[in-house]
Design a protein around this motif. Structure first.
Motif, mmCIF file in Angstrom:
data_model
loop_
_atom_site.group_PDB
_atom_site.id
_atom_site.type_symbol
_atom_site.label_atom_id
_atom_site.label_comp_id
_atom_site.label_asym_id
_atom_site.label_seq_id
_atom_site.Cartn_x
_atom_site.Cartn_y
_atom_site.Cartn_z
ATOM 1 N N GLU A 1 18.600 38.538 43.626
ATOM 2 C CA GLU A 1 18.675 37.472 44.615
ATOM 3 C C GLU A 1 18.584 38.072 46.014
ATOM 4 O O GLU A 1 18.732 39.274 46.201
ATOM 5 C CB GLU A 1 19.990 36.699 44.473
ATOM 6 N N TRP A 2 18.345 37.211 46.989
ATOM 7 C CA TRP A 2 18.325 37.654 48.378
ATOM 8 C C TRP A 2 18.975 36.578 49.249
ATOM 9 O O TRP A 2 19.047 35.424 48.870
ATOM 10 C CB TRP A 2 16.906 37.941 48.877
ATOM 11 N N PHE A 3 19.466 37.015 50.414
ATOM 12 C CA PHE A 3 19.948 36.071 51.416
ATOM 13 C C PHE A 3 19.728 36.689 52.784
ATOM 14 O O PHE A 3 19.483 37.902 52.919
ATOM 15 C CB PHE A 3 21.420 35.711 51.194
ATOM 16 N N LEU A 4 19.785 35.864 53.824
ATOM 17 C CA LEU A 4 19.638 36.343 55.200
ATOM 18 C C LEU A 4 21.014 36.476 55.839
ATOM 19 O O LEU A 4 21.913 35.679 55.577
ATOM 20 C CB LEU A 4 18.773 35.383 56.022
ATOM 21 N N ILE A 5 21.148 37.485 56.676
ATOM 22 C CA ILE A 5 22.415 37.740 57.361
ATOM 23 C C ILE A 5 22.152 37.897 58.847
ATOM 24 O O ILE A 5 21.165 38.522 59.266
ATOM 25 C CB ILE A 5 23.113 39.001 56.793
ATOM 26 N N HIS A 6 23.022 37.293 59.666
ATOM 27 C CA HIS A 6 23.021 37.535 61.106
ATOM 28 C C HIS A 6 24.036 38.643 61.375
ATOM 29 O O HIS A 6 25.248 38.433 61.269
ATOM 30 C CB HIS A 6 23.396 36.270 61.875
ATOM 31 N N PRO A 7 23.581 39.852 61.695
ATOM 32 C CA PRO A 7 24.511 40.988 61.822
ATOM 33 C C PRO A 7 25.382 40.887 63.067
ATOM 34 O O PRO A 7 24.979 40.347 64.096
ATOM 35 C CB PRO A 7 23.560 42.192 61.918
ATOM 36 N N GLN A 8 26.598 41.412 62.939
ATOM 37 C CA GLN A 8 27.531 41.479 64.065
ATOM 38 C C GLN A 8 27.952 42.907 64.374
ATOM 39 O O GLN A 8 28.290 43.227 65.508
ATOM 40 C CB GLN A 8 28.780 40.631 63.767
ATOM 41 N N ALA A 9 27.944 43.771 63.354
ATOM 42 C CA ALA A 9 28.308 45.178 63.552
ATOM 43 C C ALA A 9 27.567 46.016 62.528
ATOM 44 O O ALA A 9 27.212 45.533 61.446
ATOM 45 C CB ALA A 9 29.816 45.378 63.419
ATOM 46 N N VAL A 10 27.321 47.281 62.904
ATOM 47 C CA VAL A 10 26.588 48.176 62.022
ATOM 48 C C VAL A 10 27.275 49.536 62.016
ATOM 49 O O VAL A 10 27.836 49.968 63.021
ATOM 50 C CB VAL A 10 25.117 48.315 62.479
ATOM 51 N N GLU A 11 27.227 50.186 60.867
ATOM 52 C CA GLU A 11 27.789 51.528 60.739
ATOM 53 C C GLU A 11 26.812 52.381 59.947
ATOM 54 O O GLU A 11 26.449 52.036 58.825
ATOM 55 C CB GLU A 11 29.130 51.489 60.021
ATOM 56 N N SER A 12 26.370 53.473 60.558
ATOM 57 C CA SER A 12 25.428 54.363 59.866
ATOM 58 C C SER A 12 25.896 55.807 59.899
ATOM 59 O O SER A 12 25.100 56.735 59.906
ATOM 60 C CB SER A 12 24.042 54.259 60.502
#
Length: 714
Positions: A107-118
């Protein structure tokens, strides 16, 4: 028997005219952008000038709608390349913009990101939307806070009309439910209640269909059943439309009945907003809810407005807010069907009982109104739709009402009854799906036949013309495939081929990844039975469609290679074969099968291979003197052990991937090589493979460019 159309009142005509103007403006803005907006401004100024200041209404609508279309075009365009933190493990937290939807392998869905960690701790980030690919049952709901981790690739694209800037293949997905005090939070609670109540029925298609009736979620309905609903003219019942809104509002009115008039209006509007959120703002629901809201407000204010006026005003308002709706097929069909229902509500006034007259009038009116759109979007329309709707719609209404009450109140017996009713709708759809589908000429013939109701003097002539037209243009179960022929179907990224002998013997080799598509392909060729089904190997892009084939069509026997690797679809195929008493064989090398003038020889696999691709059944077919090679997805190891297999026509292994031995391909290819391939991220077909085949003198045809490839021996 007399019949008549109901036409809009003068105010309704003005409202519908405004809606048509808004639709044209929004469509022009989407198609031509700023030049269309400038043209609309110029024409508006000219109109106001000519009418000496009295043309402000149409002018404002046209310009505002065009601006809405221009804005929509900007939202619909591709996102610019974004600086994304690509890497093997990137963590993203944000808000899910959509519910999960079926995709390739999950399955897939769309996300509106608020924070990222790499790797250096979480940092705030408000980048563009991302597409998250997950497995089944992620538990995500639109509006929920989501934390996902996986591999992120900067790859812009579009999914179900929404743009995204990158794809994240999730390893982990954690969700926090949305605030239950919000409208969306309450909607998610209702959806979760429906889903949990139907979970007890497992993968039963009828339960998935009931979910479609109630909340528009048909993720778990087999695509073959979705296709059957479409071909039977019943697909609109899972698109959550005006009838669902009316049922919901009726039940809601019972709940808020004790309130005063003003509070009933407020409660009704709140209920409509909640239902829109529950069904995820489907275009058809937006149209119906906007109409209902206008009628509620007018009633509370003591105004008298007709349904025509409500429809025109609702369509205008929605297009001014969201110009994308002008090009949305669901919105177009919803508006057209509503017009047809209102105009045709008295087509059969003398028919008894009355409920039959009402249902048949509404159905015929709607079908006539949507027919041009169905032809434009889907290329055909079901001839039997009025009959299937006459039978199915009352059952759908009962299932929806009983199921909704049972699930929300926790009354399990009512839910069982509702699922059984949904099963009855599926029975009607499956029964009617092989019936004729009409094209343009067939539609004209059917409309001529409709004149028999009102023009008795023309009946003999029209009856003859209608019968002849329908007989020529329909595709029904009585038609037989013509042979000899080898048909390589365009089924996307996968394989499905049909062999038809001179005497009508039919062999299907693989079924592609989409059950609904292969059923449609077979119906289009007039295939009503299959003598032999051959599964080359049990990968999803070969076996998925065969499950639906064995459910819908009589099958004489099944061959498969006995691979040690198998998935759910293969087990479903074997279970269906057992239920239908279909003989299943693992044919050894050297097996010869003669079906009429078709001769099939099994030439591989020579031994047990670790790779399921190399374990593919390899079949050499004599088709009226032409040899056709079907090598499954064998790769260089099996190819080298088999040695050259010269044939006049070759189905190129593994979508033309670079896993083939180029020398083997050149030695085996004849005058025609067919690559069954669809859109993919794997680089199929390999340019080296295409070049090698062409260097050997073969004409190379790709299904993604040519569609179905049909070879008939000369």
């Amino acid at each position: 028997m007399t019949s008549r159309l109901r036409l809009p009142d003068p105010v309704g005509r003005l409202a519908l005219g405004g809606a048509a103007l808004a639709w044209g403006g929004a469509a022009a803005g989407r198609l031509w952008g700023v030049p269309a907006l400038l043209a609309a401004l110029s024409m508006a100024a000219l109109l106001v000038g000519i009418r000496r200041g009295r043309g402000w209404g149409p002018a404002v609508i046209a310009v505002a709608a065009c601006l809405s279309g221009v804005t929509a075009a900007g939202r619909e365009g591709p996102l610019p390349a974004a600086q994304l933190p690509e890497g093997p493990l990137v963590a993203i937290s944000g808000v899910a913009a959509t519910d999960p939807r079926p995709g390739r392998g999950g399955e897939w869905f769309l996300i509106h990101p608020q924070a990222v960690e790499s790797g250096e701790g979480p940092t705030p980030w408000s980048g563009p939307a991302l597409l998250v690919e997950t497995g089944q049952g992620s538990g995500v709901a639109a509006g929920a806070h989501v934390e996902v981790a996986g591999r992120l690739v900067a790859e812009p694209g579009r999914a179900a009309g929404d743009a995204y800037s990158g794809r994240l293949r999730a390893r982990t997905v954690e969700t926090v439910p949305a605030d239950t005090a919000s409208l969306l939070g309450v909607a998610n609670l209702v959806r979760a209640r429906v889903e949990s109540g139907l979970a007890a029925f497992g993968p039963r298609p009828a339960a998935a269909l009931l979910s479609g009736f109630l909340i528009g979620d048909v993720r778990r309905l087999p695509s073959a059943d979705l296709e059957a609903m479409r071909r039977a003219g019943l697909s609109h019942v899972v698109a959550v439309s005006g009838s669902n809104v009316a049922l919901f509002l009726g039940l809601w009115w019972v709940v808020i009945g004790p309130l005063g008039r003003r509070w009933r209006t407020v409660g009704g509007l709140t209920g409509l907003a909640l239902f829109v959120a529950i069904t995820r703002w489907e275009p058809s629901v937006l149209r119906a809810a906007a109409m209902a809201a206008l009628l509620l407000v007018a009633r509370a204010a003591g105004w008298s407005i007709s349904s025509w006026t409500a429809l025109g005003a609702a369509v205008t308002a929605l297009l001014l807010v969201s110009g994308e709706l002008a090009g949305d097929a669901g919105f177009q069909l919803s508006v057209a069907a509503t017009l047809g229902v209102m105009a045709g509500s008295a087509l059969f006034p003398e028919l008894r009982p009355r409920w039959v007259a009402t249902t048949l009038s509404a159905t015929v009116g709607a079908q006539v109104a949507v027919a041009p759109l169905l032809l434009f979007h889907f290329g055909s329309l079901p001839l039997a739709a009025p009959l299937t709707n006459l039978v199915g719609l009352p059952v759908v209404a009962l299932a929806t009402s009983i199921g909704g009450i049972g699930l929300l109140a926790g009354l399990a017996p009512l839910v069982v009854v509702a699922v059984e009713l949904a099963d009855a709708v599926l029975f009607v759809a499956r029964l009617a799906s092989p019936w004729p589908q009409l094209g343009v000429i067939g539609l004209v013939g059917a409309l001529l036949g409709g004149l028999l109701v009102t023009r008795p003097g023309l009946r003999p002539l029209l009856a003859l013309a209608t019968a002849a037209t329908v007989a020529v243009v329909t595709v029904g179960p009585g038609r037989s495939p013509t042979g000899p022929a080898a048909v390589f179907f365009d089924v996307g990224q996968g394989d499905a081929s049909l062999l038809v002998g001179t005497d009508g013997a039919v062999v299907l080799i693989d079924g592609g990844p989409d059950p609904a598509l292969i059923l449609s392909k077979l119906a289009g060729r007039g295939v009503a039975r299959i003598d032999l089904v051959i599964l080359s190997h049990p990968h999803q892009d070969h076996v998925a469609g065969l499950v639906a084939v064995t459910e819908r069509l009589p099958v004489g026997r099944i061959w498969h290679p006995g691979s040690r690797e198998s998935g759910d679809a293969f087990h479903q195929l074997m279970n269906r074969a057992a239920l239908n008493d279909i003989p299943v064989e693992v044919p050894p090398v050297g097996t010869i099968a003669r079906l009429g003038d078709l001769e099939l020889v099994v030439v591989g696999p020579l031994r047990r291979y670790q790779s399921p691709n190399d374990q593919s059944l390899v079949v050499l077919v004599d088709l009226a003197g032409t040899t056709v090679l079907f090598p499954g997805d064998i790769e260089s190891l099996a190819q080298g052990e088999l040695g050259p297999l010269p044939a006049d026509v070759m189905k190129v292994p593994h979508q033309g991937s670079a896993t083939s031995d180029l020398g083997w391909l050149q030695a085996s290819a004849g005058r025609l090589a067919v690559v069954s391939v669809g859109p993919n991220d794997f680089g199929h077909p390999s340019p080296e493979v295409i070049a090698a085949l062409e260097a050997a003198g073969a004409e190379v045809l790709r299904t993604d460019r040519r569609g179905d490839v049909v070879h008939r021996p000369r």
